[in-house]
Design an enzyme around this catalytic site. Structure first.
Site, PDB file in Angstrom:
ATOM      1  N   ARG A 177       0.825  -1.232   0.000  1.00  0.00           N
ATOM      2  CA  ARG A 177       0.000   0.000   0.000  1.00  0.00           C
ATOM      3  C   ARG A 177       0.851   1.271   0.000  1.00  0.00           C
ATOM      4  O   ARG A 177       0.463   2.278   0.620  1.00  0.00           O
ATOM      5  CB  ARG A 177      -0.948   0.025   1.203  1.00  0.00           C
ATOM      6  CG  ARG A 177      -2.037  -1.040   1.161  1.00  0.00           C
ATOM      7  CD  ARG A 177      -3.154  -0.624   0.223  1.00  0.00           C
ATOM      8  NE  ARG A 177      -4.200  -1.641   0.142  1.00  0.00           N
ATOM      9  CZ  ARG A 177      -5.345  -1.601   0.807  1.00  0.00           C
ATOM     10  NH1 ARG A 177      -5.607  -0.614   1.609  1.00  0.00           N
ATOM     11  NH2 ARG A 177      -6.230  -2.556   0.652  1.00  0.00           N
ATOM     12  N   ARG A 181      -3.509   6.693   1.087  1.00  0.00           N
ATOM     13  CA  ARG A 181      -4.039   7.861   1.796  1.00  0.00           C
ATOM     14  C   ARG A 181      -3.097   8.526   2.785  1.00  0.00           C
ATOM     15  O   ARG A 181      -3.352   9.646   3.207  1.00  0.00           O
ATOM     16  CB  ARG A 181      -5.346   7.495   2.501  1.00  0.00           C
ATOM     17  CG  ARG A 181      -6.497   7.393   1.520  1.00  0.00           C
ATOM     18  CD  ARG A 181      -7.732   6.829   2.187  1.00  0.00           C
ATOM     19  NE  ARG A 181      -7.447   5.483   2.637  1.00  0.00           N
ATOM     20  CZ  ARG A 181      -8.359   4.634   3.131  1.00  0.00           C
ATOM     21  NH1 ARG A 181      -9.595   5.025   3.274  1.00  0.00           N
ATOM     22  NH2 ARG A 181      -8.027   3.424   3.481  1.00  0.00           N
ATOM     23  N   ARG A 187      -7.034  11.792  -5.501  1.00  0.00           N
ATOM     24  CA  ARG A 187      -8.218  10.992  -5.181  1.00  0.00           C
ATOM     25  C   ARG A 187      -9.457  11.897  -5.142  1.00  0.00           C
ATOM     26  O   ARG A 187     -10.526  11.532  -5.606  1.00  0.00           O
ATOM     27  CB  ARG A 187      -7.967  10.312  -3.837  1.00  0.00           C
ATOM     28  CG  ARG A 187      -9.120   9.691  -3.157  1.00  0.00           C
ATOM     29  CD  ARG A 187      -9.430   8.314  -3.716  1.00  0.00           C
ATOM     30  NE  ARG A 187     -10.333   7.638  -2.810  1.00  0.00           N
ATOM     31  CZ  ARG A 187     -11.593   7.978  -2.630  1.00  0.00           C
ATOM     32  NH1 ARG A 187     -12.098   8.966  -3.312  1.00  0.00           N
ATOM     33  NH2 ARG A 187     -12.342   7.333  -1.766  1.00  0.00           N
ATOM     34  N   ASP A 190      -6.698  -2.556  -7.536  1.00  0.00           N
ATOM     35  CA  ASP A 190      -7.271  -3.231  -6.377  1.00  0.00           C
ATOM     36  C   ASP A 190      -7.466  -4.699  -6.701  1.00  0.00           C
ATOM     37  O   ASP A 190      -7.601  -5.065  -7.866  1.00  0.00           O
ATOM     38  CB  ASP A 190      -8.607  -2.603  -5.973  1.00  0.00           C
ATOM     39  CG  ASP A 190      -8.941  -2.953  -4.531  1.00  0.00           C
ATOM     40  OD1 ASP A 190      -8.385  -2.313  -3.624  1.00  0.00           O
ATOM     41  OD2 ASP A 190      -9.706  -3.901  -4.312  1.00  0.00           O
ATOM     42  N   TYR A 202     -14.914 -11.981  -0.339  1.00  0.00           N
ATOM     43  CA  TYR A 202     -15.611 -10.715  -0.629  1.00  0.00           C
ATOM     44  C   TYR A 202     -16.859 -10.952  -1.482  1.00  0.00           C
ATOM     45  O   TYR A 202     -17.885 -10.294  -1.297  1.00  0.00           O
ATOM     46  CB  TYR A 202     -14.673  -9.739  -1.347  1.00  0.00           C
ATOM     47  CG  TYR A 202     -13.655  -9.108  -0.424  1.00  0.00           C
ATOM     48  CD1 TYR A 202     -13.983  -8.010   0.365  1.00  0.00           C
ATOM     49  CD2 TYR A 202     -12.366  -9.625  -0.314  1.00  0.00           C
ATOM     50  CE1 TYR A 202     -13.052  -7.438   1.224  1.00  0.00           C
ATOM     51  CE2 TYR A 202     -11.430  -9.061   0.537  1.00  0.00           C
ATOM     52  CZ  TYR A 202     -11.778  -7.968   1.307  1.00  0.00           C
ATOM     53  OH  TYR A 202     -10.869  -7.405   2.159  1.00  0.00           O
TER      54      TYR A 202
HETATM   55  O1  CP3 Z   1       0.057  -1.548  -2.542  1.00  0.00           O
HETATM   56  C1  CP3 Z   1      -0.244  -0.598  -3.296  1.00  0.00           C
HETATM   57  O2  CP3 Z   1       0.158   0.578  -3.124  1.00  0.00           O
HETATM   58  C2  CP3 Z   1      -1.069  -0.903  -4.521  1.00  0.00           C
HETATM   59  C3  CP3 Z   1      -2.455  -0.630  -4.421  1.00  0.00           C
HETATM   60  C4  CP3 Z   1      -3.392  -1.581  -3.689  1.00  0.00           C
HETATM   61  C5  CP3 Z   1      -4.652  -1.134  -3.222  1.00  0.00           C
HETATM   62  N1  CP3 Z   1      -5.354  -2.202  -2.775  1.00  0.00           N
HETATM   63  C6  CP3 Z   1      -5.108   0.263  -3.257  1.00  0.00           C
HETATM   64  C7  CP3 Z   1      -6.276   0.662  -2.438  1.00  0.00           C
HETATM   65  C8  CP3 Z   1      -3.326  -2.949  -3.444  1.00  0.00           C
HETATM   66  C9  CP3 Z   1      -2.177  -3.913  -3.685  1.00  0.00           C
HETATM   67  C10 CP3 Z   1      -4.585  -3.344  -2.875  1.00  0.00           C
HETATM   68  C11 CP3 Z   1      -4.918  -4.743  -2.521  1.00  0.00           C
HETATM   69  C12 CP3 Z   1      -6.124  -5.020  -1.728  1.00  0.00           C
HETATM   70  N2  CP3 Z   1      -7.357  -4.446  -1.827  1.00  0.00           N
HETATM   71  C13 CP3 Z   1      -6.212  -6.039  -0.769  1.00  0.00           C
HETATM   72  C14 CP3 Z   1      -5.110  -7.025  -0.434  1.00  0.00           C
HETATM   73  C15 CP3 Z   1      -4.026  -6.369   0.300  1.00  0.00           C
HETATM   74  C16 CP3 Z   1      -4.285  -6.180   1.737  1.00  0.00           C
HETATM   75  O3  CP3 Z   1      -4.206  -5.034   2.187  1.00  0.00           O
HETATM   76  O4  CP3 Z   1      -4.499  -7.190   2.404  1.00  0.00           O
HETATM   77  C17 CP3 Z   1      -7.512  -6.048  -0.249  1.00  0.00           C
HETATM   78  C18 CP3 Z   1      -8.059  -6.954   0.838  1.00  0.00           C
HETATM   79  C19 CP3 Z   1      -8.230  -5.038  -0.936  1.00  0.00           C
HETATM   80  C20 CP3 Z   1      -9.665  -4.687  -0.785  1.00  0.00           C
HETATM   81  C21 CP3 Z   1      -9.833  -3.280  -0.436  1.00  0.00           C
HETATM   82  N3  CP3 Z   1      -9.651  -2.221  -1.295  1.00  0.00           N
HETATM   83  C22 CP3 Z   1     -10.206  -2.759   0.822  1.00  0.00           C
HETATM   84  C23 CP3 Z   1     -10.482  -3.592   2.054  1.00  0.00           C
HETATM   85  C24 CP3 Z   1     -10.249  -1.366   0.674  1.00  0.00           C
HETATM   86  C25 CP3 Z   1     -10.697  -0.358   1.672  1.00  0.00           C
HETATM   87  C26 CP3 Z   1      -9.567   0.032   2.514  1.00  0.00           C
HETATM   88  C27 CP3 Z   1      -9.920   1.202   3.359  1.00  0.00           C
HETATM   89  O5  CP3 Z   1      -9.168   1.365   4.316  1.00  0.00           O
HETATM   90  O6  CP3 Z   1     -10.892   1.933   3.064  1.00  0.00           O
HETATM   91  C28 CP3 Z   1      -9.849  -1.055  -0.635  1.00  0.00           C
HETATM   92  C29 CP3 Z   1      -9.704   0.310  -1.213  1.00  0.00           C
HETATM   93  C30 CP3 Z   1      -8.306   0.724  -1.529  1.00  0.00           C
HETATM   94  N4  CP3 Z   1      -7.444  -0.023  -2.275  1.00  0.00           N
HETATM   95  C31 CP3 Z   1      -7.675   1.939  -1.167  1.00  0.00           C
HETATM   96  C32 CP3 Z   1      -6.399   1.907  -1.760  1.00  0.00           C
HETATM   97  C33 CP3 Z   1      -5.351   3.004  -1.734  1.00  0.00           C
HETATM   98  C34 CP3 Z   1      -8.285   3.081  -0.380  1.00  0.00           C
HETATM   99  C35 CP3 Z   1      -9.313   3.727  -1.240  1.00  0.00           C
HETATM  100  C36 CP3 Z   1      -9.443   5.193  -1.031  1.00  0.00           C
HETATM  101  O7  CP3 Z   1      -8.577   5.948  -1.538  1.00  0.00           O
HETATM  102  O8  CP3 Z   1     -10.418   5.591  -0.415  1.00  0.00           O
END
Ligand code: CP3
Length: 353
Positions: free
Chosen positions: A26, A30, A39, A76, A153
């Site tokens: 990640r 944010r 964003r 994602d 999911y």
């Molecule tokens: O690592 C990176 O920088 C690459 C980008 C990346 C994102 N999601 C961006 C993201 C990667 C590799 C993911 C993978 C992902 N997404 C996983 C597996 C990795 C992990 O953390 O276990 C999972 C379970 C998801 C599903 C997902 N997407 C969730 C649970 C959320 C919400 C998170 C939150 O805190 O709100 C997302 C959204 C998401 N994916 C964000 C980002 C930067 C936040 C979205 C926003 O900007 O509001």
């Protein structure tokens, strides 16, 4: 084009490097004000993912600030179920949600056979653009969720605390569950190969929820499908091996069998000591990890101490990619990330050469 910095790819293949390479799960997100700005302009998260110029911009943002040794595609894991017609959306403060859920064998059968690679061309377009913009500075990581993690999911309809619905489905309908996982394994293989063809130089499978399973169901419902995917991946592209990283959060008990998956590296969360993990499997694969992401809220001094201690625990020699044990969280100060990255490079010289 040759890579200016290939220590990340070398470490994954357990080749010698000058210092331990580091990146952060990640790393675009944010905690960076410039991410929050883009964003806001994009309006919503999926627009960011689906617009290659924007996805490229946020992928590069952390690399402008820090000396990371790899970039990770901004996207994602839930793009696959979305492409399968499940209707992904993000509701403010509640995380990801699906309009359609899978609750029966019939729902699984009715999941459309989509051409994942063409349905997700916005991802491969982003990969090509990022490669072009990186201009050989550091390698680009592609990724996908594991079939099991995606299935949780799709069945729950979003995140969950106890995964009751997904687990009940698995226990009551193991055949339908296998059918779903089979479809997902095929989609994930196609998707990762499309990312590799577009220019991803390593790939990571995020098995975020594998660790909630019993040992037997982990083997049967999660690892078995990751094994199948790895066997189907393109072993090389552009004349270079494409290493595969498997990250099962809370998978510390099963390191030996994960190392046998065909992967090149095993991702560790912070609940396993990396030196112990190296003794168990480090002669077979590389290790990636594993600082507790919450450590980034601590003082610079505490962060540096912890980095030094993880490097020492791994010890001398190749096969270590430094990372957090899971993704960085939004409230971390960007200054602390600089401390973390600099400490890895500064303290790791002594363990190489
Ligand atoms: O690592 C990176 O920088 C690459 C980008 C990346 C994102 N999601 C961006 C993201 C990667 C590799 C993911 C993978 C992902 N997404 C996983 C597996 C990795 C992990 O953390 O276990 C999972 C379970 C998801 C599903 C997902 N997407 C969730 C649970 C959320 C919400 C998170 C939150 O805190 O709100 C997302 C959204 C998401 N994916 C964000 C980002 C930067 C936040 C979205 C926003 O900007 O509001």
């Amino acid at each position: 084009m040759s890579l200016k910095n290939d220590r990340f790819l070398k470490a994954l293949l357990r080749e010698d490097v000058d210092v331990t390479p580091v990146w952060m799960m990640r790393q675009a997100g944010r905690y960076l004000p410039e991410y929050r700005e883009i964003r806001k302009q994009a309006g919503d998260f999926m627009t960011l993912c689906q617009t290659p110029q924007l996805a490229c911009e946020v992928t590069l943002q952390p690399l402008r600030r820090y000396a990371f040794d790899a970039a990770i595609l901004f996207s994602d894991i839930l793009t696959i179920p979305d492409a399968m017609g499940q209707g992904l959306y993000f509701s403010e403060g509640e995380g990801p949600k699906f309009r359609k859920v899978i609750r029966s064998a019939k729902d699984v059968e009715q999941l459309p056979d989509v051409n994942i690679a063409s349905e997700l061309s916005y991802v491969t377009d982003a990969v090509s653009l990022i490669r072009k913009e990186l201009n050989g500075s550091v390698p680009l990581i592609g990724f996908s969720g594991s079939p099991w993690t995606l299935a949780t999911y799709m069945i729950e309809g979003g995140g969950s605390k106890d995964f009751r619905i997904a687990k009940q489905f698995m226990y009551d309908n193991p055949e339908a569950m296998h059918q779903l996982l089979e479809k997902l394994a095929s989609a994930v293989s196609d998707y990762l190969n499309a990312q590799i063809r577009a220019g991803a130089q390593a790939v990571q499978i995020f098995d975020t929820w594998g660790g909630i399973l019993t040992p037997a169901s982990y083997q049967e419902f999660s690892l078995a499908y990751m094994n199948k995917i790895i066997a189907r991946l393109l072993p090389e592209n552009e004349g270079r091996k494409v290493p595969v990283i498997v990250f099962t959060k809370n998978g510390g008990q099963w390191l030996e069998s994960i190392a046998d998956s065909g992967c090149h590296a095993v991702g560790l969360d912070w609940t396993t000591d990396i030196g112990t993990a190296r003794n168990r499997i480090g002669d077979r694969v590389a290790l990636q990890g594993n600082m507790d992401p919450t450590m980034l809220y601590a003082s610079a001094e505490a962060i540096r101490k912890e980095v030094a201690s993880i490097l020492q625990s791994f010890g001398k020699g190749n096969g270590h990619v430094f990372n957090l044990g899971h993704g960085i969280t939004p409230e971390v100060s960007p200054d602390n990330v600089a401390v973390f990255v600099e400490a890895v490079h500064e303290f790791s010289h002594q363990y190489h050469g």
